[in-house]
Design an enzyme around this catalytic site. Sequence first.
Site, short mmCIF file in Angstrom:
data_model
loop_
_atom_site.label_atom_id
_atom_site.label_comp_id
_atom_site.label_asym_id
_atom_site.label_seq_id
_atom_site.Cartn_x
_atom_site.Cartn_y
_atom_site.Cartn_z
N GLY A 13 -2.40 4.68 -3.51
CA GLY A 13 -2.26 3.88 -4.65
C GLY A 13 -1.69 2.66 -3.98
O GLY A 13 -1.53 2.28 -2.77
N LEU A 31 0.88 -1.22 0.12
CA LEU A 31 0.06 0.10 -0.31
C LEU A 31 0.82 1.40 -0.02
O LEU A 31 1.94 1.33 0.64
CB LEU A 31 -1.07 0.29 1.34
N LYS A 32 0.34 2.11 -0.73
CA LYS A 32 1.23 3.43 -0.75
C LYS A 32 0.39 4.58 0.32
O LYS A 32 -0.71 4.90 -0.04
CB LYS A 32 1.09 4.17 -2.13
N HIS A 33 0.68 4.88 1.49
CA HIS A 33 0.47 5.27 2.54
C HIS A 33 0.62 6.87 1.91
O HIS A 33 1.81 7.18 1.40
CB HIS A 33 0.88 5.37 3.79
#
Length: 1146
Positions: free
Chosen positions: A356, A180-182
Amino acid sequence: MLGQNLIAIGDSTLEMRALLAVKGRICICIKSLTHHRPEHAASKNCHPLNFQALGCSTIFRVMEAGKNVQGSNANSKRPYNAVTNKNGGQKLVWAPKGQKPEVEAKSAVKSSEDADVKVPSKPDGEVVESKTSKGGKLTARAQVRATFYPKFENEKSDQEVRNKMIHAVTAGNGVVEVSLKHSGSLFLYSGDTVGGAFAKNSYGNLYTAVGVFVLGRTMQEAWGAQAAQKQKEFNAYLQENKLSIAMELVTAVLGDHGQRPLQDYVVVTAVTKLQGRPLFYSSQDVVAFCHEWRLPTNNLWLFSSKKSAMSFFSAYDALCEEGIASTVTKVMDEIADMSVPGTKNHRDLQGEILEGLVARVVDPGSVASMEKTLREHPAPAKPDGPINLGPALREIFAANRESEEKQMRALLQAVGKDMCSNMSDWFDEKTLNVQSSKGPETHLIGSFLQASPADDSTLKLQELCRAIRARKLPVRFKCRSNAHRKTGAAENPDLISFRMTIHVLSDSAFRRYQNEMRKQPGLWPLYRGFFVDIELSPGAPGSGPVAAVNEAKEKLEDSSDQFTPSKVGLEQGTMFDDTEHLMLKLKFLPYKLRTFLIRNGLAALMNKGVSEYKTYYMRQMKNWGTSAQKQKELTQLLDEWATVAKKHFKDKKLHNSYLTVAEPFLEKYAQRNAKNQRLIGAAGSAVNVEQFLAEVSGERSEEEDDSNHMEDEAPSTSAVTDASLVKKAKGMLVFFPGIPGCAKSGLCAEIRKVTDLGAQHHLMGDTTKGRYWQLLADQRKKKPQVITLADKNAPNEEVWKQIENMCESTQAVSVPVVCDSEGTESNPYSLDALAVFAYRVLQRVDHPGKLDKNSPNPGFVLLMFYNLYKGKDRKEFEEELQERFGHLVKMPLLKANREPLPKAIVDVFEQGLDLYKKHTSKHGRMESFKGSFKDAWAVWEALLRSTLFAHTEYLNTIQVPFQEAVKSVIDQLKAINKAGLIMHVPKGHEERTFRTFTYCAVKLPQEEVSKALESISAQNPQVHNYLNGKSWKENLGKAHITLAHKHAHGVAAVSAYGSFRGSPAPVQVTALVFSDKLCALEVQLNAGSEEQTVKSLNAWPHVTIWTGQGLKAKDANALPALVDKGQAQRIVFPNPIAINGTVEFL
């Protein structure tokens, strides 16, 4: 040895000493052979020697005082420029052995990028007298304190990177890892005392104070009563093992991203071993490290087979326009070969808006290694009992809002001495106690590069810095005192300690540095978040750099068995440091709506109005390949948002808190209907997530109408092949991304003589008053069918965007015309081309734009235009023009077999470029005849004129004849015109994505389905009578057999067909089923195959042929039930009809 002979000395291949001697008017200095052209290796003042036999890479060059040595390198910074004082000579100031002499001068034009204009330039590494260098050579010791992965930009398209990833998995060379892109800020931490806390390009500020507080609070929550002791142990462990941890810092106090987080938190994204070259832990060792210390980990998914990897990409395509945290994690858990849940949930901490996914290829043994890691290092348990944490981050911010200093101090005091025992980084004076006319930073960097390296790491960091400076990359070296961290201050009071930040100013530096790594494989990578501690001290008597480096290498080898991560765990530079790197960042539309379309669009909305804002967001959606339906929905939303934003941002203050206005607006908008909820994703508390999941993940009982979705699809960002999507252009706009002197006006005059190109319109910028491009746009609207010649230089992206908008609104093909040039590593135009342009300008008389031989500063104007193109090499420049506009016309300029540019011309332009950099740094866009550099400019302008006219014959002979260049351009324009003017669909620049889809189906050829029905109709009168008069042929372009629909069967079910995408699917048509309002063909998949490989999840596989008024294609699913009720008929074909289809996502 003194004299005018060339002397070669080499005491080591690792490091060469810079020596100086002065006697009378002779100065002997050193330049590396790698900085010299071979043809200049010798001159009348330099006798060549066999350097290879001497085993060295350094030579002494000799310069007579007041003269440049003939034959010196034209393309490198020479030891000294000709500096004239009032007596017409130079004064050399004596310096002790081991130092270089300074030159006193009243004015000078020099090439050092940082020094004051009145001080002559000196080569990289020059040491100015200081307490550190008195009496001998310096020794440098460097230690990387924090770093993050290098930034890689894939040269290939995203689709090509996908294919290479899948190929790597298929061949068993890797596994696709997805995380996951935090949405937050990069935060780096390497310990409390020796290490430090860092942001992306800085430290000792509010960002790092917030990071330390949130990290400390995280450990308090995880360890409870043991927190204080564990924080001490954690800091000691990081510093003893030279580790740095990288985290995504997500807070509500450092500016808005896609959604204000529900909680302030960090999540670990990397752990780096900093003993020698930075080595990054693999994901399994990051998980083990974080579980050991109870730090938050990210969600990870591993895809180890071709089928699963293709399913992942298909899943993203299905979710890219609607994906939120809950839906994405749910689908990924279902399709991955291995799922590693994060210790903290994105939905609970940040919320549903997900920026994203990041996909990369990792070691093929990662699945087995991860399984072992999870067995040996299970997720930590939560502490027992209540925890008294004290005030939270937002409370501390609110209570100390008077100043950032108060907020920093309050945060660091609140986190406690176990995480911040010393506040020096935040509050102590960081002035460097170094006296140098060039400035302390420039002096320290030069001293570091010249010093003897104490170990191999220092040597490699010196190489990295030299490569950056040699290629003039947009990188700044920032230095701050690090005196409170001196490791040997008591033993060596002369030691200077400073911390260097390697700040990359433009992403182009990473790309250009990667090219340098290809040439020099031993170079260390250029990292993001790059911080280095450096100590300079007088070298110990008798110590040599070779011995120091060898000793350091032995220490590294002896300590190699102390590495705690597994051998697979440490990514030994192969995955993240190679020039061939496979990584994709895949973002979701709900996030991009907030950040790109709302936040980033505020500048256009507030400064240029609603019309310009609409143009901005439409271009963004077009670049992303957003589906037509989503474009329609977003346009309605953003038009409403523009009205709201204009009311609330009246003062045009575009701050980082845009969500204060945007979030309530989005929340109310989402409450209107379910379609708006899916569009926005989540806002406030208005969206019921479970209901949302049901709607987008397939818990509804009915299948949505497939045919309607097919009509909604917009073309993807790949080339358009469907003839129905091709849009004819009405006219053409020819423009010139050039520099004054590129002959655009003369070329326009010749083009206007060509009648077979059609009607033309010409507008000269030099004779136009007012806003040229707006006036040109107005004239094009009146005559959109003509070929418009925009006779004005178009040097930057701002102008290119105006041209794109103009061509789109007037349906014109845009054709850039550029002078052909080799370019440099940082500019698409070479110095040869610049010299020709300047020579042409200086020959002009009575130029309408007043830029001719009588102009006071023509050279300055030429340099100004030249610098507008800075940052791209020729390949990048041409590729961008080609991608933006679809065409590129090259105008021949220089002969291929010309002689090299004379050294005198190179010298004058290099001096001018250095002077221009200093001028603009101090005065911005001020004219050259104003400001503190006006006298230097006057000297340089005169020197430019005399130098160019002294080489008149050369400059005339190297140019391609003008008529030959004109003919080439006209022929290219004729070819474009003859091929038919087709509107260009540009590729996305800011974000690249893929075409979204709703379902997977077997697409059938329209012609074959039509022939089958006609054949059946001819054989069966009942079928003939039924089909007669119905418009069934109109629907055959959409003929398909639905395999799975994301709203009926779920995204995971649709994604499972990813490995079949594009595969042939044989079909047998077995029956016609129809009622008075519905008609469909009953089919059997995998005709002729023993095993049913492609299976439809629909209970009744069919092809909808026709629907009556008011019915949708999905209603055909009811036909079998209608047959059972006697309300429909089935006509079975005695001989099934074979049709070959293709599996596609639609």
